[in-house]
Design a protein around this motif. Structure first.
Motif, PDB file in Angstrom:
ATOM      1  N   PHE A  37       0.858  -1.296   0.184  1.00  0.00           N
ATOM      2  CA  PHE A  37       0.060   0.011   0.139  1.00  0.00           C
ATOM      3  C   PHE A  37       0.876   1.090  -0.031  1.00  0.00           C
ATOM      4  CE2 PHE A  37      -3.331  -2.831   1.926  1.00  0.00           C
ATOM      5  CZ  PHE A  37      -4.298  -2.506   0.854  1.00  0.00           C
ATOM      6  N   VAL A  38       2.196   1.233   0.471  1.00  0.00           N
ATOM      7  CA  VAL A  38       2.985   2.352   0.503  1.00  0.00           C
ATOM      8  C   VAL A  38       4.174   2.055  -0.518  1.00  0.00           C
ATOM      9  CG1 VAL A  38       4.400   3.453   2.177  1.00  0.00           C
ATOM     10  CG2 VAL A  38       2.467   2.794   2.907  1.00  0.00           C
ATOM     11  N   PHE A  39       4.303   3.129  -1.011  1.00  0.00           N
ATOM     12  CA  PHE A  39       5.551   3.131  -2.214  1.00  0.00           C
ATOM     13  C   PHE A  39       6.573   4.505  -2.143  1.00  0.00           C
ATOM     14  CE2 PHE A  39       2.120   0.959  -3.971  1.00  0.00           C
ATOM     15  CZ  PHE A  39       2.683  -0.320  -4.752  1.00  0.00           C
ATOM     16  N   ALA A  40       7.559   3.929  -2.186  1.00  0.00           N
ATOM     17  CA  ALA A  40       8.709   5.138  -2.104  1.00  0.00           C
ATOM     18  C   ALA A  40      10.033   4.558  -2.882  1.00  0.00           C
ATOM     19  CB  ALA A  40       9.373   5.201  -0.624  1.00  0.00           C
ATOM     20  N   GLY A  41      10.557   5.678  -3.453  1.00  0.00           N
ATOM     21  CA  GLY A  41      11.755   5.451  -4.247  1.00  0.00           C
ATOM     22  C   GLY A  41      12.861   5.278  -3.205  1.00  0.00           C
ATOM     23  N   ILE A  42      13.756   4.266  -3.466  1.00  0.00           N
ATOM     24  CA  ILE A  42      15.243   4.000  -2.669  1.00  0.00           C
ATOM     25  C   ILE A  42      16.465   4.277  -3.596  1.00  0.00           C
ATOM     26  CG2 ILE A  42      16.347   2.364  -1.571  1.00  0.00           C
ATOM     27  CD1 ILE A  42      13.890   1.264  -0.167  1.00  0.00           C
ATOM     28  N   ASP A  62      24.481   3.027   1.797  1.00  0.00           N
ATOM     29  CA  ASP A  62      24.025   4.130   2.264  1.00  0.00           C
ATOM     30  C   ASP A  62      22.751   4.770   1.539  1.00  0.00           C
ATOM     31  OD1 ASP A  62      24.057   6.457   3.948  1.00  0.00           O
ATOM     32  OD2 ASP A  62      25.656   7.513   3.284  1.00  0.00           O
ATOM     33  N   LEU A  63      21.670   4.818   2.035  1.00  0.00           N
ATOM     34  CA  LEU A  63      20.650   5.055   1.249  1.00  0.00           C
ATOM     35  C   LEU A  63      19.762   6.404   1.460  1.00  0.00           C
ATOM     36  CD1 LEU A  63      18.926   1.447   1.508  1.00  0.00           C
ATOM     37  CD2 LEU A  63      20.450   2.414  -0.266  1.00  0.00           C
ATOM     38  N   ILE A  64      19.173   6.802   0.267  1.00  0.00           N
ATOM     39  CA  ILE A  64      17.951   8.009   0.434  1.00  0.00           C
ATOM     40  C   ILE A  64      16.700   7.425   0.058  1.00  0.00           C
ATOM     41  CG2 ILE A  64      17.530  10.164  -0.357  1.00  0.00           C
ATOM     42  CD1 ILE A  64      20.430  10.430  -1.411  1.00  0.00           C
ATOM     43  N   ALA A  65      15.716   7.629   0.901  1.00  0.00           N
ATOM     44  CA  ALA A  65      14.338   7.242   0.197  1.00  0.00           C
ATOM     45  C   ALA A  65      13.487   8.496   0.098  1.00  0.00           C
ATOM     46  CB  ALA A  65      13.462   6.457   1.552  1.00  0.00           C
ATOM     47  N   THR A  66      12.674   8.464  -0.928  1.00  0.00           N
ATOM     48  CA  THR A  66      11.679   9.541  -1.224  1.00  0.00           C
ATOM     49  C   THR A  66      10.766   9.419  -0.262  1.00  0.00           C
ATOM     50  OG1 THR A  66      10.663   8.251  -2.862  1.00  0.00           O
ATOM     51  CG2 THR A  66      12.457   9.560  -3.822  1.00  0.00           C
ATOM     52  N   ILE A  67       9.775  10.597  -0.435  1.00  0.00           N
ATOM     53  CA  ILE A  67       8.500  10.763   0.437  1.00  0.00           C
ATOM     54  C   ILE A  67       7.711   9.605   0.102  1.00  0.00           C
ATOM     55  CG2 ILE A  67       6.604  12.299   0.839  1.00  0.00           C
ATOM     56  CD1 ILE A  67       8.437  14.607  -0.161  1.00  0.00           C
ATOM     57  N   PRO A  68       7.206   8.900   1.152  1.00  0.00           N
ATOM     58  CA  PRO A  68       6.236   7.700   0.812  1.00  0.00           C
ATOM     59  C   PRO A  68       4.961   8.242   0.283  1.00  0.00           C
ATOM     60  CG  PRO A  68       7.252   7.680   3.035  1.00  0.00           C
ATOM     61  CD  PRO A  68       7.610   8.893   2.562  1.00  0.00           C
ATOM     62  N   SER A  69       4.410   7.415  -0.712  1.00  0.00           N
ATOM     63  CA  SER A  69       3.130   7.847  -1.398  1.00  0.00           C
ATOM     64  C   SER A  69       2.325   6.515  -1.389  1.00  0.00           C
ATOM     65  CB  SER A  69       3.288   8.365  -2.609  1.00  0.00           C
ATOM     66  OG  SER A  69       3.933   7.248  -3.524  1.00  0.00           O
ATOM     67  N   VAL A  70       1.046   6.413  -1.887  1.00  0.00           N
ATOM     68  CA  VAL A  70       0.263   5.326  -1.698  1.00  0.00           C
ATOM     69  C   VAL A  70      -0.155   4.849  -3.354  1.00  0.00           C
ATOM     70  CG1 VAL A  70      -0.902   5.874   0.570  1.00  0.00           C
ATOM     71  CG2 VAL A  70      -2.008   6.506  -1.822  1.00  0.00           C
ATOM     72  N   SER A  71      -0.772   3.850  -3.441  1.00  0.00           N
ATOM     73  CA  SER A  71      -0.977   3.469  -4.750  1.00  0.00           C
ATOM     74  C   SER A  71      -2.487   3.798  -5.144  1.00  0.00           C
ATOM     75  CB  SER A  71      -0.884   1.853  -4.845  1.00  0.00           C
ATOM     76  OG  SER A  71      -1.598   1.426  -6.086  1.00  0.00           O
ATOM     77  N   TYR A  72      -2.473   4.438  -6.303  1.00  0.00           N
ATOM     78  CA  TYR A  72      -3.851   5.140  -6.894  1.00  0.00           C
ATOM     79  C   TYR A  72      -4.213   4.262  -7.976  1.00  0.00           C
ATOM     80  CZ  TYR A  72      -2.411   9.301  -4.289  1.00  0.00           C
ATOM     81  OH  TYR A  72      -2.189   9.962  -3.040  1.00  0.00           O
ATOM     82  N   GLU A  73      -5.673   4.365  -8.335  1.00  0.00           N
ATOM     83  CA  GLU A  73      -6.109   3.687  -9.365  1.00  0.00           C
ATOM     84  C   GLU A  73      -6.342   4.804 -10.226  1.00  0.00           C
ATOM     85  OE1 GLU A  73      -9.464   1.116  -8.495  1.00  0.00           O
ATOM     86  OE2 GLU A  73      -8.226  -0.671  -8.022  1.00  0.00           O
TER      87      GLU A  73
END
Length: 591
Positions: free
Chosen positions: A289-294, A357-368
């Motif tokens: 349900f939660v998506f983010a870029g790593i 050593d990682l960066i994660a983007t702002i979490p977002s949800v899945s849309y239809e």
């Protein structure tokens, strides 16, 4: 089967599940005293450090000529599907409630799940040795919730061992023995699995019907995979090899499969060649349900990140990832998680176990997104959004939210949920000064800082639980962030139209603080399509070009200033703004 008792422990986070399981192992002699340590069923370092159960753990104990199969379940909402499959594998549940904190949101959620599965619930008030414990008050809450007698509630301290034997006796007395038909074809429920680099996938199973012998050929009804029972046995809690698993028992099967996605939680195992076998109910494919870029802070580590995610996905079927490229952060992956805790755990494991050593983007949800040709696509990143002319409607995920709180804080909670587009449902009093507030809210409003704000306005007393209810049409827009006229795809997001101005302005204010000044003016803009809705400017550094003048006509001064102005214009046309990665990290932390 009359001598078998299958049960699990359910509770809110930090109410003492794992400590109670430790006492069971001690009293039943399952583990030698010299091998004993705190939270022995929590095998991961992260579980030991945080004091939470992330991965459920089964164990087989012998007590008074009975076989007791315990499943220690996670308490967090992210892993609720695993908990539901564990409940389907047992006949009884120990409900543990902290004597100092009382019933909380996940306690209620787990109780409702246990009642749905028709389990025998044994209520336990734990931590009665604490100085601020209120066991009688908490017992009354349990009696009101379950409709049982106060005599049914067991008062215990898992830390000191007081009352633990009484729980074991009550399990033997009250929990029904397993039901199943020994002569029927094999049906085994997978309630958990893990990947072993030497053995392949090891599935934890409950034998519902029939029996299983070593080396028999297996067939998974949902994934349609075939394998072999290379090794079978019990968890004590280490794997102990046996020749047979019989009806009603809980054990493990070494399948030899190459990834946990081939032996998924909730699937039914039967034997190859068996016809007309009905799959056990309740199976569903777990959806993130939660998506983010790593991304890696050093671009050269991208191959290492790909390898690390590949290894982690072997042992975690709920982790999804696809490659993605960002103009600001380089190559990385768009990853799908069950929730924020799941994301946190994966990030920490990647950094610890693979030294990244990682960066994660702002979490977002899945849309239809429903396109004009009626095609429905799942959208995990705003940068993948189709052209507006092709879109018919956008749907966002909504959840049922249950908040357990002292009644003094009802007003601030309702205001908070209303500000997050919540729809108020009911307020139920289950004790004189404690209530359950039920609302419906968009999931996107929950996953960022809702829980932190809830804790803040209730002085830490409120607890929250949520369940997915479906997708609903929303007035959603794509918000782009432009730096010096260039769209920064990593910062694009979907927002509700009513909140887009506030969200865009906040991001620009933070960016203004974080992006270093240049020799030319930098414009920061937030836009919806071609319409700019917010703007901030980072002023240029200025050189004092008229400092060398010592007099003369004003035209000399203007000539130098105009020459500087032309140079700034040229610089603005040719110059590119490189956003440093540490600025991104700061922005993402603040968000």
């Amino acid at each position: 089967m009359d001598k078998i008792r299958n049960f699990c422990i359910i509770a809110h986070i930090d109410h003492g599940k794992s400590t109670l399981a430790d006492r069971f192992l001690e009293i039943t002699g399952t583990i030698n005293k010299r091998d004993m340590h705190d939270q022995i069923l929590d095998t991961m370092d992260l579980e030991q450090e945080r004091g939470i159960t992330i991965k459920l753990q089964p164990v087989r104990m012998n007590y008074k000529n009975y076989v007791l199969n315990l499943i220690d379940t996670p308490g967090h909402v992210d892993f609720s599907y695993e908990v539901s499959r564990s409940l389907a594998a047992v006949e009884g549940a120990i409900l543990v409630v902290d004597a100092s904190q009382g019933i909380e949101a996940q306690t209620l959620s787990n109780v409702y799940s246990a009642i749905e599965h028709n389990l025998e619930i044994i209520p336990v008030v734990n931590k009665i040795d604490l100085p601020h414990a209120e066991p009688d008050k908490v017992a009354k809450e349990i009696v009101d919730l379950l409709g049982c007698n106060k005599d049914d509630v067991i008062f215990t301290s898992a830390k000191t061992g007081q009352g633990v034997k009484e729980i074991l006796d009550r399990i033997i007395e009250k929990t029904p023995s397993p039901k199943g038909v020994i002569e029927s074809p094999l049906r085994a429920l997978i309630f958990d699995s893990f990947y072993d680099p030497y053995k392949g996938v090891v599935a934890y199973v409950r034998i519902v019907d029939g029996s299983l012998a070593h080396n028999q050929k297996l067939y998974m009804l949902e994934t349609k995979k075939e394998s072999e029972a290379l090794e079978i046995g019990y968890m004590k809690p280490k794997l102990q090899h046996e020749k047979n698993l019989l009806c009603g028992e809980i054990g493990y099967i070494v399948t030899g499969l190459k990834g946990v996605s081939e032996a998924q939680v909730g699937d039914t195992i039967t034997l190859v060649g068996t016809k007309d076998v009905q799959a056990l109910p309740g199976y569903k494919k777990v959806k993130p349900f939660v998506f983010a870029g790593i991304y890696t802070t050093d671009g050269d580590d991208y191959p290492l990140l790909r390898e690390a995610l590949g290894k982690l996905s072997l042992s975690d079927s709920s982790l999804e990832y696809v490659p993605e490229n960002s103009s600001a952060l380089g190559f990385g992956f768009r990853c799908g998680f069950l929730g924020l805790l799941h994301m946190e755990i994966i990030m920490e494991r990647l950094e610890r176990e693979f030294n990244l050593d990682l960066i994660a983007t702002i979490p977002s949800v899945s849309y239809e997104v429903v396109k004009s040709n009626h095609e429905v696509i799942n959208l995990h990143s705003a940068s993948d959004m189709p052209d507006l002319s092709q879109i018919s409607e956008i749907r966002e995920p909504w959840v049922n939210v249950e908040i357990v709180t002292p009644s003094d804080y009802i007003g601030p909670i309702l205001e908070l949920s209303q500000n997050r587009r919540g729809i108020f449902k009911t307020i139920d009093y289950f004790e004189e000064k404690r209530v359950i507030v039920k609302t419906e809210m968009p999931l996107a409003q929950i996953i960022t800082d809702f829980y932190d704000n809830l804790k803040s306005i209730t002085s830490g007393y409120a607890s929250m639980n949520y369940d997915f209810i479906g997708y609903r049409i929303g007035d959603l827009v794509k918000l782009d962030i432009l730096v010096a006229g260039d769209i920064i795809d990593t910062l694009s997001l979907l927002a509700h139209r009513s909140e887009s101005l506030r969200v865009g302005a906040n991001i620009l204010k933070k960016l203004k603080e974080l992006i270093p000044r240049q020799m030319f003016k930098i414009s920061l803009q937030a836009s919806i399509g071609a319409k700019i809705i917010a703007r901030e400017d980072i002023p240029a550094f200025r050189k004092d070009v008229i400092a060398k003048l010592y007099g003369g006509d004003v035209t000399r001064k203007n000539k130098l200033l105009n020459k500087q102005k032309e140079g700034k214009k040229k610089m603005k046309k040719l110059g590119r703004v490189e956003i440093p990665s540490n600025a991104f990290m700061e922005l993402l932390k603040k968000n």
